[in-house]
Motif scaffolding. Sequence first.
Motif, PDB file in Angstrom:
ATOM      1  N   SER A  97       6.535   6.158 -15.361  1.00 11.31           N
ATOM      2  CA  SER A  97       6.820   6.978 -14.184  1.00 11.31           C
ATOM      3  C   SER A  97       5.711   8.011 -14.027  1.00 11.31           C
ATOM      4  CB  SER A  97       8.176   7.679 -14.338  1.00 11.31           C
ATOM      5  OG  SER A  97       8.145   8.569 -15.449  1.00 11.31           O
ATOM      6  N   PRO A  98       5.554   8.607 -12.834  1.00 12.65           N
ATOM      7  CA  PRO A  98       4.467   9.581 -12.626  1.00 12.65           C
ATOM      8  C   PRO A  98       4.517  10.768 -13.590  1.00 12.65           C
ATOM      9  CG  PRO A  98       5.356   8.874 -10.526  1.00 12.65           C
ATOM     10  CD  PRO A  98       6.262   8.304 -11.578  1.00 12.65           C
ATOM     11  N   ASP A  99       5.723  11.166 -14.033  1.00 18.18           N
ATOM     12  CA  ASP A  99       5.819  12.275 -14.986  1.00 18.18           C
ATOM     13  C   ASP A  99       5.815  11.793 -16.435  1.00 18.18           C
ATOM     14  OD1 ASP A  99       8.308  11.107 -15.220  1.00 18.18           O
ATOM     15  OD2 ASP A  99       9.422  12.814 -14.388  1.00 18.18           O
ATOM     16  N   SER A 139       6.201  -0.699  -8.748  1.00 18.41           N
ATOM     17  CA  SER A 139       5.319   0.440  -8.525  1.00 18.41           C
ATOM     18  C   SER A 139       6.151   1.688  -8.230  1.00 18.41           C
ATOM     19  CB  SER A 139       4.374   0.145  -7.353  1.00 18.41           C
ATOM     20  OG  SER A 139       3.525   1.233  -7.093  1.00 18.41           O
ATOM     21  N   TRP A 140       5.940   2.767  -9.007  1.00 18.08           N
ATOM     22  CA  TRP A 140       6.662   4.031  -8.828  1.00 18.08           C
ATOM     23  C   TRP A 140       6.130   4.798  -7.618  1.00 18.08           C
ATOM     24  CZ3 TRP A 140      10.655   5.980 -11.856  1.00 18.08           C
ATOM     25  CH2 TRP A 140      10.909   5.348 -13.075  1.00 18.08           C
ATOM     26  N   SER A 141       7.024   5.474  -6.914  1.00 21.41           N
ATOM     27  CA  SER A 141       6.590   6.418  -5.881  1.00 21.41           C
ATOM     28  C   SER A 141       6.001   7.653  -6.561  1.00 21.41           C
ATOM     29  CB  SER A 141       7.770   6.822  -4.993  1.00 21.41           C
ATOM     30  OG  SER A 141       8.751   7.529  -5.743  1.00 21.41           O
ATOM     31  N   PRO A 142       5.117   8.386  -5.904  1.00 19.26           N
ATOM     32  CA  PRO A 142       4.471   9.552  -6.531  1.00 19.26           C
ATOM     33  C   PRO A 142       5.454  10.608  -7.032  1.00 19.26           C
ATOM     34  CG  PRO A 142       3.291   8.917  -4.551  1.00 19.26           C
ATOM     35  CD  PRO A 142       4.548   8.096  -4.582  1.00 19.26           C
ATOM     36  N   ASP A 143       6.627  10.740  -6.376  1.00 21.41           N
ATOM     37  CA  ASP A 143       7.606  11.733  -6.824  1.00 21.41           C
ATOM     38  C   ASP A 143       8.583  11.166  -7.849  1.00 21.41           C
ATOM     39  OD1 ASP A 143       9.208  10.080  -5.292  1.00 21.41           O
ATOM     40  OD2 ASP A 143       9.703  11.592  -3.777  1.00 21.41           O
ATOM     41  N   ILE A 223       1.179  -3.343  -5.454  1.00 15.87           N
ATOM     42  CA  ILE A 223       1.657  -2.418  -4.419  1.00 15.87           C
ATOM     43  C   ILE A 223       1.187  -1.018  -4.794  1.00 15.87           C
ATOM     44  CG2 ILE A 223       3.674  -1.475  -3.248  1.00 15.87           C
ATOM     45  CD1 ILE A 223       5.183  -4.033  -4.132  1.00 15.87           C
ATOM     46  N   SER A 224       0.564  -0.319  -3.863  1.00 19.96           N
ATOM     47  CA  SER A 224       0.038   1.016  -4.122  1.00 19.96           C
ATOM     48  C   SER A 224       0.615   2.007  -3.122  1.00 19.96           C
ATOM     49  CB  SER A 224      -1.490   1.000  -4.031  1.00 19.96           C
ATOM     50  OG  SER A 224      -2.040   2.242  -4.406  1.00 19.96           O
ATOM     51  N   TRP A 225       0.934   3.218  -3.599  1.00 24.80           N
ATOM     52  CA  TRP A 225       1.542   4.250  -2.755  1.00 24.80           C
ATOM     53  C   TRP A 225       0.491   5.232  -2.240  1.00 24.80           C
ATOM     54  CZ3 TRP A 225       6.919   5.197  -1.858  1.00 24.80           C
ATOM     55  CH2 TRP A 225       7.790   4.321  -2.526  1.00 24.80           C
ATOM     56  N   ALA A 226       0.713   5.736  -1.031  1.00 23.07           N
ATOM     57  CA  ALA A 226      -0.032   6.902  -0.564  1.00 23.07           C
ATOM     58  C   ALA A 226       0.384   8.100  -1.413  1.00 23.07           C
ATOM     59  CB  ALA A 226       0.265   7.172   0.908  1.00 23.07           C
ATOM     60  N   PRO A 227      -0.522   9.024  -1.723  1.00 21.73           N
ATOM     61  CA  PRO A 227      -0.179  10.155  -2.602  1.00 21.73           C
ATOM     62  C   PRO A 227       1.018  10.972  -2.141  1.00 21.73           C
ATOM     63  CG  PRO A 227      -2.554  10.019  -2.324  1.00 21.73           C
ATOM     64  CD  PRO A 227      -1.960   9.026  -1.371  1.00 21.73           C
ATOM     65  N   ALA A 231       3.684   6.025   2.597  1.00 21.09           N
ATOM     66  CA  ALA A 231       3.255   4.679   2.956  1.00 21.09           C
ATOM     67  C   ALA A 231       2.971   3.845   1.716  1.00 21.09           C
ATOM     68  CB  ALA A 231       2.013   4.734   3.847  1.00 21.09           C
ATOM     69  N   LEU A 232       3.029   2.540   1.913  1.00 21.52           N
ATOM     70  CA  LEU A 232       2.663   1.576   0.887  1.00 21.52           C
ATOM     71  C   LEU A 232       1.468   0.764   1.362  1.00 21.52           C
ATOM     72  CD1 LEU A 232       6.158   0.082  -0.101  1.00 21.52           C
ATOM     73  CD2 LEU A 232       4.819   1.748  -1.398  1.00 21.52           C
ATOM     74  N   TYR A 233       0.651   0.346   0.402  1.00 19.75           N
ATOM     75  CA  TYR A 233      -0.477  -0.532   0.678  1.00 19.75           C
ATOM     76  C   TYR A 233      -0.298  -1.810  -0.133  1.00 19.75           C
ATOM     77  CZ  TYR A 233      -2.613   3.660   2.645  1.00 19.75           C
ATOM     78  OH  TYR A 233      -2.872   4.780   3.397  1.00 19.75           O
ATOM     79  N   PHE A 234      -0.523  -2.947   0.510  1.00 16.93           N
ATOM     80  CA  PHE A 234      -0.350  -4.235  -0.162  1.00 16.93           C
ATOM     81  C   PHE A 234      -1.133  -5.289   0.601  1.00 16.93           C
ATOM     82  CE2 PHE A 234       3.211  -3.417   2.695  1.00 16.93           C
ATOM     83  CZ  PHE A 234       3.175  -4.529   3.547  1.00 16.93           C
TER      84      PHE A 234
END
Length: 683
Positions: A97-99, A139-143, A223-227, A231-234
Motif C-alpha cells: 500500500s502507499p503507506d 494497483s493501489w490508489s495514492p490514498d 494499471i497506473s494512478w494519477a497522483p 484517473a487511471l492509465y492503462f
Amino acid sequence: MRLSLTGLLTGSATLLAFAGVATAQDVNPLQLDDVFAIEIAADPQIHQNGEEIVFVRRSMNRNNDRTEGRLWRVSSDGSDLRPLTDGSGNESSPSWSPDYERLAFVSSASGSSQIHIRWQDSGHSSVISDLQHAPSNISWSPDGEWLAFSMFTPEQQSNPVNLPGRPQGADWADSPVYVDRLNYRADGAGYLPQGFRHIYLLPAEGGTPRQLTSGDHHHSGEISWAPDGSALYFSADRSDDPRKELARSEIYRMDIESTELTQLTDRNGPDSSPKVSPSGRQIAFLGYDDRRLAHQANRLYVMDADGSNVRNLTEDLDRHVSSFEWAADGRGIYFMYDDQGQGKLALQPLRGVAETLTDRVGGLSYSRPYTGGQFSVASDGNLVFTQMASNRPAELALLRGSQATQITNINRDFLAKRDIGEVEEFWYDSSVDDQRIQGWIMYPPGFDDSKEYPMILEIHGGPHTAYGPVFAMELQLMAAQGYVVLYTNPRGSTSYGEDFANLIHHNYPSEDYNDLMDGVDHVVERGFINEDELFIMGGSGGGVLTAWSIGHTDRFAAAAVVNPVINWYSFVLTADMYNYFTQYWFPGMPWDNLEHYMKHSPISYVGNVSTPTILFTGESDHRTPISETEQYYQALQLRGVESAMVRVPGASHALHARPSNLMAKPAYAVYWFEKFRTTNNED
C-alpha cells in the motif's frame, strides 16, 4: 499405445542411474524427483525504506503435483527470512500500500483466486473480495482507499438454435457449442468463454467491485494512478477490426468519476505498461512501430501526461525492454533488458546515457535456461532483483550502488546434497556468413576431459527467445546421466538485436540449422565427445529445428522431438494464435503461398529421415497441437523409421507446469538415447 511414466521409471534398466547410480564414485548427481526440491524466489517487492523485501517463494508440491507460491519476507541484509501467511493457498502478486502498512496479494486460500490484505502491524490476513474470476494487475490508489484491478468478464451467449422435444429429466447429449469469434481457445486455458477483460475498482476494506470499462474490447496489463487519484492509465486494444490490427494497443486515461476515456497514443503498434511519474507530469510506457516482422523489440518511451511530446529513451539500444520502474525523484527510469543471453538492469536518465547496473537478472525459468527476471526499487535507490546462476534457480540479491549481494539461499538444502553440472560459455563463427554465435556447454558432474562422452544438442523454442547461463533442471537431469549438453542461441534468437533475430523472418527454419551444426562441430573438435553418440532434441521451436535437422543430416544417433510444428500449413489453421502466425511469420495465407509453407515444413523432408525418433507432446497443447506430432509419427511409421510417441494427458504447451511432467520429459529422452548408444549396444 499410451506409455506409462510409472512403468518406465520402475521397469527400465536404462534409467537405473536416476535411482542412485552416480557417474563417478565421488559424485552425487541429480535424481529425477529432485524436481520437488528446487525452489524459486520471485516477484520481489521492496519496502520504501529499502530494509524489507516481500517475495513469492515458489516450490513444487509432491502431493498435488503442482508449483505453488507462498508469501515470504527477508531483510535487506539477508536476515529474518520467514513466511508472512499460513500457506493455506497458492499466493502471488504482492503489492505494498502507499503507506506500506498493508500488503495486497492474490490467494486461493478461500477456495478461488481472491484479493487478500495483510496488515503489517498485526500480521493478520483476510480476503476482501468475492470475485467470479481471478483478478490481476492489482494497483493501489495514492490514498490507499481503493484497489484497481483487471478481470475477465463473461458475456451471456445463447445458442442460435434450440432443439425441441426434450422430455423433462431426459438424458440428452450436451448441447452443441456455437463459435463465431476470432480467438476462441488458448493454450493453457482451453476453449474460452465469451467475454473480455475489464478494469474494476474495489474498496480497500472490501466490498462490491465497480466495473469501470465496458465494450467488446480487452483492457489488460499494468494499471497506473494519477497522483491525485482522479484517473487511471492503462492500455487497451479498442480497434474496430482486430483481424487487421492484431498488434495494436493504445494508452488511455480514464476519469474515475465519469469513466470518460481519453486516448493518449495513436500509432500502428502496441503501446503498453503506462506508469505515471512521481510528479504526475509524465508517463513512461513500452511500445514499437509495427512493421509486421516476426520479432519487434519494445522501446522505452516517455510522454507528457496529456499524450504530447513523446520521446524514445532507448532509440540507440537495439534490445527488447521487458519492464521498468520510475526512480523516486522522477529524473530517471530503471529498466530491464536481455543482452547476449544475460538479463541486464540499467538506469536511464530522462536526459543522457543509460548506465548498466548489473547483468545477472534472471533465473525464473527453472526447466530450461531461458532468460527473464524481475526487480523492485526502493525510494533510496536500492534495488532487489532475481539473481540468475547456472547452478541454482533464482535467488534474491540486493543492489546498493554497484555492489550486488545475494540475500536469500532457499536452495542451500538442495545444493548441499547434489552435484550440479558446470556450464561454460563459448562463441563461434557461423559457416554461413560469419555471424558470431553464442553457446554454452553443460558438463556432467565428475567430468574428465581425458574421456569421451555422449552429447545432446538441446535447442530452444520461440524461435524468438534466448537461452543463457541460467539453471535448467531438464538439462541438468540429462547431464547427471553422463551426457554433455550443448545449447546455443542461433540466428533468430533475441538479445542480439532486431537484425539478428529477423535473419529468419519468413525464412524459418533455414540457416539457423547451420548455426546449430557449427556449434556441434565446435564442441566435437575439443576431443571429449564420442561422435557416434551425438543426440538432438528441442521443444516447440526447438522441436521444429530438431525435426528439420534429422531431415537434413543423419549424424545423430537418435532424436527427441518435443511439441513441434511439423507442417506449417496445418499448424496455422489449428494453433490458438493462428491470426498472429499467418500475419507475422509468413508472407501471406497458406492457400496463397503453398510452396513457401511447405518449403519450411519438416514434413517435406521426412523422406530423408533415418534417425530413430521419439516425440513428446501434451494432449491439451493448443499452441503446437498434438495433431502436428501425430503427422510426423505416422509418417515415420509409414517409412519404417524406428519411432515412438509419448502423449502427455492434460498437458498444455507448458509441459513443465506439472513437476511430474518436468521429470518425464528428460526421463523419456534419456531412455530413448540410451537405446541407441554404441557403448550399450557393444555390451
